[in-house]
Design an enzyme around this catalytic site. Structure first.
Site, PDB file in Angstrom:
ATOM      1  N   HIS A 180     -24.150  -0.530  -3.175  1.00  0.00           N
ATOM      2  CA  HIS A 180     -23.620   0.661  -3.848  1.00  0.00           C
ATOM      3  C   HIS A 180     -24.529   1.834  -3.480  1.00  0.00           C
ATOM      4  CE1 HIS A 180     -21.662   3.226  -6.582  1.00  0.00           C
ATOM      5  NE2 HIS A 180     -21.652   2.487  -7.680  1.00  0.00           N
ATOM      6  N   LYS A 199       1.380  -4.475  -1.899  1.00  0.00           N
ATOM      7  CA  LYS A 199       2.487  -4.974  -1.058  1.00  0.00           C
ATOM      8  C   LYS A 199       1.950  -5.818   0.086  1.00  0.00           C
ATOM      9  CE  LYS A 199       5.051  -0.642  -1.625  1.00  0.00           C
ATOM     10  NZ  LYS A 199       5.445   0.554  -0.860  1.00  0.00           N
ATOM     11  N   ARG A 215     -17.388   6.642 -13.684  1.00  0.00           N
ATOM     12  CA  ARG A 215     -18.424   7.504 -13.142  1.00  0.00           C
ATOM     13  C   ARG A 215     -18.274   7.769 -11.660  1.00  0.00           C
ATOM     14  NH1 ARG A 215     -20.296   5.931 -17.058  1.00  0.00           N
ATOM     15  NH2 ARG A 215     -19.443   3.998 -16.360  1.00  0.00           N
ATOM     16  N   THR A 216     -18.227   6.705 -10.887  1.00  0.00           N
ATOM     17  CA  THR A 216     -18.319   6.917  -9.440  1.00  0.00           C
ATOM     18  C   THR A 216     -17.123   7.713  -8.939  1.00  0.00           C
ATOM     19  OG1 THR A 216     -19.545   4.866  -9.312  1.00  0.00           O
ATOM     20  CG2 THR A 216     -18.731   5.746  -7.247  1.00  0.00           C
ATOM     21  N   ARG A 242     -13.989   2.069  -3.057  1.00  0.00           N
ATOM     22  CA  ARG A 242     -14.564   0.969  -3.842  1.00  0.00           C
ATOM     23  C   ARG A 242     -13.627  -0.214  -3.718  1.00  0.00           C
ATOM     24  NH1 ARG A 242     -17.008   1.143  -9.820  1.00  0.00           N
ATOM     25  NH2 ARG A 242     -18.670   2.005  -8.538  1.00  0.00           N
TER      26      ARG A 242
HETATM   27  C1  NCD Z   1     -22.195   0.289 -11.362  1.00  0.00           C
HETATM   28  C2  NCD Z   1     -21.277  -0.410 -10.388  1.00  0.00           C
HETATM   29  O1  NCD Z   1     -20.102  -0.088 -10.308  1.00  0.00           O
HETATM   30  O2  NCD Z   1     -21.799  -1.284  -9.704  1.00  0.00           O
HETATM   31  N1  NCD Z   1     -21.577   1.374 -11.976  1.00  0.00           N
HETATM   32  C3  NCD Z   1     -21.610   2.576 -11.370  1.00  0.00           C
HETATM   33  O3  NCD Z   1     -21.116   2.769 -10.287  1.00  0.00           O
HETATM   34  N2  NCD Z   1     -22.296   3.548 -11.976  1.00  0.00           N
HETATM   35  C4  NCD Z   1     -22.822  -0.626 -12.326  1.00  0.00           C
HETATM   36  C5  NCD Z   1     -21.945  -1.499 -13.166  1.00  0.00           C
HETATM   37  O4  NCD Z   1     -20.718  -1.474 -13.073  1.00  0.00           O
HETATM   38  O5  NCD Z   1     -22.525  -2.225 -13.972  1.00  0.00           O
END
Ligand code: NCD
Length: 305
Positions: free
Chosen positions: A129, A80, A51-52, A101
């Site tokens: 997040h 590396k 998703r993200t 991320r």
């Molecule tokens: C969440 C995350 O990555 O923290 N997912 C997301 O970004 N929609 C929640 C999860 O992974 O449970």
């Protein structure tokens, strides 16, 4: 040059501005179709995501921009031994904005100190997040029409669930918010969230174990996945993973206008039988996330419409 590492990097007024931009994008998508022409977003994902990452990519494409990046730490130079600081400096030569991320808490912050372009935290370990929170806020606004005087149930993995930590921070700035935190003992909200956010802001909260008992008082129910990847020991994960499963029966005592959210991915914690309930808002939340990421990219790139 601004970065967004924590949802508190944005003031309430700035969040209002992002919500208005997102609503304008929803109403007039054509107006925004080319505004980021010639700009590049770098998605640096050192941890899995569907998703993200795709939401950031779709957001940039819908603004007319381009995307470069990687979705697997093993395909980047970090395998590396390159530091996050160096990666941030290097990517600053290629792109206009970074979405990062990382499994380590604080890595996007380190990147922001070393990059010469804006960095957006797309999730750092069990910490924060902020862009998921932006998605949550737009969904709450569109479904409930307000951020104040809401009783918000947070259910599941409140210890490692970074989306919950950012959402608590964001909602703590509105009045009349009450949190009902429903989790097993092992997955309770970290003390630092209580000490740094809930207690100093005088936010009413309770910690409970039964979802059924909490249900009737909730305006919002935020379900979360037990974060398997943050457990040291698989036996603990297996023991805790199905503690809460939302089913149509458990919703019998819920308010008619309850709003059910989940950042997704879902494992077992919401039965698919709930998906057709009009109170299930988690797929709308996904779409709202894309619009809020569009709004945030525009803001950080200082694009004039
Ligand atoms: C969440 C995350 O990555 O923290 N997912 C997301 O970004 N929609 C929640 C999860 O992974 O449970």
């Amino acid at each position: 040059m601004r970065s967004v590492i924590d949802i508190m990097d944005l003031s309430v007024e700035e969040i209002d501005g992002l919500l208005s931009t997102a609503e304008d994008i929803i109403a007039n998508p054509k107006k925004y179709a080319k505004v980021c022409e010639g700009k590049k977003l770098a998605t640096l994902f050192f941890e899995p995501s569907t998703r993200t990452r795709l939401s950031f990519e779709a957001a940039m494409y819908e603004l007319g921009g381009n995307v470069i990046g990687f979705s697997d730490a093993n395909s980047s130079s970090s395998s590396k031994g390159e530091s996050v600081a160096d990666t941030a400096r290097v990517i600053s030569c290629y792109a206009d904005i970074i979405a990062m991320r990382h499994p380590k808490e604080g890595a996007p912050f380190v990147a922001s100190l070393n990059a010469s372009i804006p960095v957006i935290n797309a999730g750092d370990g069990g910490h924060n997040h902020p862009t998921q929170t932006l998605a949550d806020l737009l969904t709450i606004k569109r479904e409930k029409g307000r951020f104040d005087n809401l009783t918000v149930g947070l259910c599941g993995d409140l210890k490692f669930g970074r989306t919950v930590h950012s959402l608590i921070n964001a909602l703590s700035r509105y009045s009349g918010i009450k949190f009902v935190m429903i989790s097993p003992d092992e997955l309770r909200i970290p003390d630092y969230v209580k000490q740094n956010v809930l207690i100093p802001n005088g936010i009413e909260f309770s910690e409970e174990k039964s979802l059924e008992e909490a249900m009737p008082k909730l305006d919002i129910l935020y379900m979360t996945r037990v974060q398997k990847e943050r457990f040291f020991n698989e036996a603990d994960y297996i023991r805790l993973k199905d503690t809460y499963i939302l089913t149509p029966e458990k919703l019998e005592n819920a308010k008619e206008d309850l709003c059910i959210l989940h950042p997704l991915p879902r494992v077992n914690e919401i039965s698919v039988a709930v998906d057709n309930d009009k109170r299930a808002c988690y797929f709308k939340q996904v779409l709202n996330g894309k619009y809020m990421r569009m709004a945030l990219i525009l803001k950080l790139l200082e694009v004039e419409i």
